[in-house]
Every structure is written in C-alpha cells, then in structure tokens.
Design a protein around this motif. Structure first.
Motif, PDB file in Angstrom:
ATOM      1  N   TYR A  99       0.850  -1.195   0.000  1.00 31.24           N
ATOM      2  CA  TYR A  99       0.000   0.000   0.000  1.00 31.24           C
ATOM      3  C   TYR A  99       0.885   1.243   0.000  1.00 31.24           C
ATOM      4  O   TYR A  99       1.636   1.477   0.959  1.00 31.24           O
ATOM      5  N   LEU A 101       0.275   4.777   0.424  1.00 30.71           N
ATOM      6  CA  LEU A 101      -0.749   5.746   0.802  1.00 30.71           C
ATOM      7  C   LEU A 101      -0.342   7.166   0.422  1.00 30.71           C
ATOM      8  O   LEU A 101       0.835   7.507   0.410  1.00 30.71           O
ATOM      9  N   GLU A 105      -4.490   9.810   3.768  1.00 29.04           N
ATOM     10  CA  GLU A 105      -5.284   8.674   3.294  1.00 29.04           C
ATOM     11  C   GLU A 105      -5.090   7.472   4.219  1.00 29.04           C
ATOM     12  O   GLU A 105      -3.994   7.244   4.728  1.00 29.04           O
ATOM     13  N   SER A 106      -6.154   6.687   4.400  1.00 25.79           N
ATOM     14  CA  SER A 106      -6.081   5.474   5.206  1.00 25.79           C
ATOM     15  C   SER A 106      -6.051   4.246   4.303  1.00 25.79           C
ATOM     16  O   SER A 106      -6.357   4.322   3.104  1.00 25.79           O
ATOM     17  N   GLY A 108      -8.149   1.813   4.486  1.00 25.40           N
ATOM     18  CA  GLY A 108      -9.530   1.574   4.070  1.00 25.40           C
ATOM     19  C   GLY A 108      -9.938   2.440   2.896  1.00 25.40           C
ATOM     20  O   GLY A 108     -10.651   1.978   1.984  1.00 25.40           O
ATOM     21  N   GLU A 109      -9.491   3.691   2.892  1.00 20.01           N
ATOM     22  CA  GLU A 109      -9.837   4.593   1.791  1.00 20.01           C
ATOM     23  C   GLU A 109      -9.182   4.169   0.490  1.00 20.01           C
ATOM     24  O   GLU A 109      -9.831   4.159  -0.566  1.00 20.01           O
ATOM     25  N   LEU A 110      -7.903   3.823   0.531  1.00 22.12           N
ATOM     26  CA  LEU A 110      -7.219   3.399  -0.688  1.00 22.12           C
ATOM     27  C   LEU A 110      -7.828   2.111  -1.220  1.00 22.12           C
ATOM     28  O   LEU A 110      -8.143   2.007  -2.412  1.00 22.12           O
ATOM     29  N   GLN A 111      -8.011   1.142  -0.348  1.00 20.09           N
ATOM     30  CA  GLN A 111      -8.557  -0.135  -0.787  1.00 20.09           C
ATOM     31  C   GLN A 111      -9.984   0.015  -1.279  1.00 20.09           C
ATOM     32  O   GLN A 111     -10.417  -0.695  -2.204  1.00 20.09           O
ATOM     33  N   GLY A 112     -10.747   0.931  -0.678  1.00 21.85           N
ATOM     34  CA  GLY A 112     -12.146   1.119  -1.041  1.00 21.85           C
ATOM     35  C   GLY A 112     -12.371   1.670  -2.433  1.00 21.85           C
ATOM     36  O   GLY A 112     -13.506   1.664  -2.926  1.00 21.85           O
ATOM     37  N   ARG A 113     -11.318   2.126  -3.085  1.00 23.67           N
ATOM     38  CA  ARG A 113     -11.447   2.618  -4.462  1.00 23.67           C
ATOM     39  C   ARG A 113     -11.609   1.482  -5.469  1.00 23.67           C
ATOM     40  O   ARG A 113     -11.947   1.731  -6.634  1.00 23.67           O
ATOM     41  N   ALA A 176      -8.107   2.305   9.663  1.00 26.16           N
ATOM     42  CA  ALA A 176      -8.806   3.591   9.628  1.00 26.16           C
ATOM     43  C   ALA A 176      -7.899   4.792   9.838  1.00 26.16           C
ATOM     44  O   ALA A 176      -8.308   5.930   9.573  1.00 26.16           O
ATOM     45  N   ALA A 178      -5.129   7.577   9.202  1.00 24.66           N
ATOM     46  CA  ALA A 178      -4.604   8.228   7.998  1.00 24.66           C
ATOM     47  C   ALA A 178      -3.098   8.452   8.110  1.00 24.66           C
ATOM     48  O   ALA A 178      -2.577   8.759   9.186  1.00 24.66           O
TER      49      ALA A 178
END
Length: 246
Positions: A99, A101, A105-106, A108-113, A176, A178
């Motif tokens: 990852y 980042l 950015e967290s 979860g945010e990066l993966q959630g894309r 979660a 950042a």
C-alpha cells in the motif's frame, strides 16, 4: 535525537518491514540473497497494533542506524514505510505488493477505491484486551483454511500451512488511521506488483505506485512474493540500493 544527515557514498542498510498476518520470517528466503550480495540487513518485528504506532516504532529503528537506509515494505508494511520513510536517513523506499498511501489517506480509503480481493471473505475478527481501557481492541487475521489460497498460492504447501497457523494479526484500528505524510513524495521509490495477488487487488498496488511515480516491476506471483520469488525481490532491492549509493 539530533539531526544526522546520511552520507550518500555509504552503503545503505536494508530494513525489511513485514506486513499483516505475517512476521519477519516472511523474508527468510530474501535475507540470504541480500546477505550474499554483501548488504547490511535488518528485519524488525512490527507490532501490528496501529498504523501510527507501527510507523513510530519503525521510525525509531531507522533512527538508531548510523548510515543511510533503504526501507522495504511488504503489504501493510508499505503503509508503514510510507510514513516512517520520512526519517532523514532514509534514502529510498521499496514496496512489495504494498500500500502506497497518500498523505491524509487510510488503508480503508485506498482499498475502497477498488473491488475487494478474496481476502475480504476470509477474514476473522477477535477481541483482544487493551491495557488501561475497558473497551477491547479487534484483531484481524485470515482463516487458516483459506490462508494458502488467498495469501500463498505459489508457496510450498507445507510452509503455507505453517504460516497459516502462526499469523501475526493486525489490529482493525490500523485500517482507519490516515498517513500523516507520504515519504515517496521526497524519496526515490520502487514498487513490485504481484499480478496474481488474491490478498491485495493488484490494481490497488498499480494505482498507488503510478500515483507516486515509482519505478515499477510486475511478477506473476501470489501475495507472498518474497517467499515465492526471492531472487526477483532481491534484484529489485539491490537495484534500489545501487541507485541511492553514489
């Protein structure tokens, strides 16, 4: 600790940062390759309790090293080196199926894309006691029966079964938090994509590396590329070491 600028002519120490659900033994096939090339190597244990805490711990390890450092992060370890890599004596970063980042950015945010990998359906959650708190934390690990296929499809099955029952869980809190800094903005970086990865969607890896402008290679590998293809991993690390040593 006082500022200690690194000597670019000095040979860097390679610091190997493992990811979630693993420990430093995940580098057991790469370390002999690096040592055989005359490189200084250190593979610390990451607490895997929180992103910020883990980054602070690895940063403290880096600060104890007198010369320059090339930080290598696998998987979640990529998020850790993204922050710890801001230390003054870090000369370069290498991401292995990791990852990368952005600041703020967290995970979860990066993966959630991107669409979930097979990992999402194989996770196990368990409470663990937190000192000084009445509220337990949550440990995240991979179902042992799913671990070989999701994490280590091209690793020796006997070894994969051992890894499945000796996981180092990651606290859910880490997903979660950042990143307060993105060291790849100021440090040269290399990235390896595991193109047959069922743990981190390869598109997550490609996106982070492309955004960072990294020198990138792709290997047809499971998530545990260091065990499946140690020579390819050692080559990339050695390339980074040569590039930052003048």
């Amino acid at each position: 600790m006082p500022h200690r600028p690194h000597d670019p002519a000095a040979a860097p120490t390679v610091v190997l940062v493992h990811g979630a659900f693993a420990d430093a033994s995940s580098f057991s096939r790469v370390i002999p390759e690096l040592l055989a090339r005359g490189l200084e190597v250190l593979a610390p244990a990451v607490p895997n309790r929180s992103l910020l805490g883990d980054c602070a711990y690895i940063a403290s390890v880096v600060r104890r090293i007198a010369g320059p450092v090339v930080l290598v992060g696998h998987s979640y370890g990529g998020a850790v080196i993204t922050v710890a890599g801001a230390e003054d004596n870090v000369a370069g970063l290498v991401y292995l199926a990791g990852y990368a980042l952005e600041e703020g950015e967290s995970l979860g945010e990066l993966q959630g894309r991107f669409p979930d990998s097979d990992l999402a359906g194989a996770l196990v959650y368990a409470p663990f006691p937190v000192a000084g708190s009445a509220t337990p934390g949550t440990d995240v690990s991979v179902r042992a029966d799913a671990f070989p296929a999701v994490f280590a499809a091209d690793v020796d099955p006997g070894l994969a079964s051992v890894l499945a029952v000796s996981q180092r869980p990651l606290a859910a809190q880490a997903f979660a938090e950042a990143a307060p800094v993105a060291a790849w903005r100021t440090k040269p970086s290399w990235g390896l994509v595991s193109s047959a990865d069922h743990t981190i969607n390869p598109e997550v890896q490609r996106y982070g590396y492309r955004r960072a402008g990294m020198t990138t290679v792709e290997v047809d590998s499971s998530h545990l590329v260091m065990l499946a293809h140690p020579g390819r991993v050692a080559d990339l690390i050695h390339e980074a070491v040569r590039a930052v040593t003048r």
